[in-house]
Design an enzyme around this catalytic site. Sequence first.
Site, PDB file in Angstrom:
ATOM      1  N   HIS A  66       0.800  -1.226   0.000  1.00 45.93           N
ATOM      2  CA  HIS A  66       0.000   0.000   0.000  1.00 45.93           C
ATOM      3  C   HIS A  66       0.835   1.280   0.000  1.00 45.93           C
ATOM      4  O   HIS A  66       0.278   2.375  -0.061  1.00 45.93           O
ATOM      5  CB  HIS A  66      -0.935   0.020   1.216  1.00 45.93           C
ATOM      6  CG  HIS A  66      -0.199   0.298   2.482  1.00 45.93           C
ATOM      7  ND1 HIS A  66       0.599  -0.636   3.108  1.00 45.93           N
ATOM      8  CD2 HIS A  66      -0.112   1.423   3.220  1.00 45.93           C
ATOM      9  CE1 HIS A  66       1.138  -0.099   4.184  1.00 45.93           C
ATOM     10  NE2 HIS A  66       0.723   1.162   4.272  1.00 45.93           N
ATOM     11  N   HIS A  81       1.477   6.968  -0.168  1.00 44.89           N
ATOM     12  CA  HIS A  81       0.692   6.079   0.705  1.00 44.89           C
ATOM     13  C   HIS A  81      -0.690   5.934   0.085  1.00 44.89           C
ATOM     14  O   HIS A  81      -1.492   6.855   0.102  1.00 44.89           O
ATOM     15  CB  HIS A  81       0.598   6.679   2.107  1.00 44.89           C
ATOM     16  CG  HIS A  81       0.047   5.738   3.121  1.00 44.89           C
ATOM     17  ND1 HIS A  81      -1.299   5.452   3.217  1.00 44.89           N
ATOM     18  CD2 HIS A  81       0.665   5.005   4.055  1.00 44.89           C
ATOM     19  CE1 HIS A  81      -1.482   4.590   4.193  1.00 44.89           C
ATOM     20  NE2 HIS A  81      -0.300   4.299   4.714  1.00 44.89           N
TER      21      HIS A  81
END
Length: 160
Positions: A66, A81
């Site tokens: 992620h 992110h």
Amino acid sequence: MLSKLFKKRNLEIFAPVNGEIISLDQVPDPVFSQKMMGEGVAIMPTNGHIHAPVDGTVVLISDTKHAIALRTTDGTELLIHIGLETVSLQGKGFKVLVETGDQVSLGQSLIEVDWVYIGEHAKSIITPIIITNSSDKNVQCVHANDGIMGKTLLMTVSNK
């Protein structure tokens, strides 16, 4: 005299994905909104995958896919992110296309993202782009509304 000849050049950080540009203070996560990880901006993606916003080296890919970090030649460290509270997805919805240590170029595909899956299973698809060593840098965020991957300038960065 020489300093005028060798004027410092700012590093330009471009949008890694298409979407609405949002200031960090509007991200519904205090780690980002309070700039605990550094200065930056966020994007609410509308479509497309994650691409390199600069030329650099991949220095980190999270085990849960992620997040990805790049380091530029001037030492700027940048974190993308993808979404909020996406660690719990344990990599589902992400396909990483690069490896740690790879040299990447502006616009190169880094991670394919299933935005529908992320949107259904995570807190948000908001994607912060953070300069993690911003305490050593001058970071100027550019005020724009819509980001186009590889074309819209998000930030300029220079050494202090």
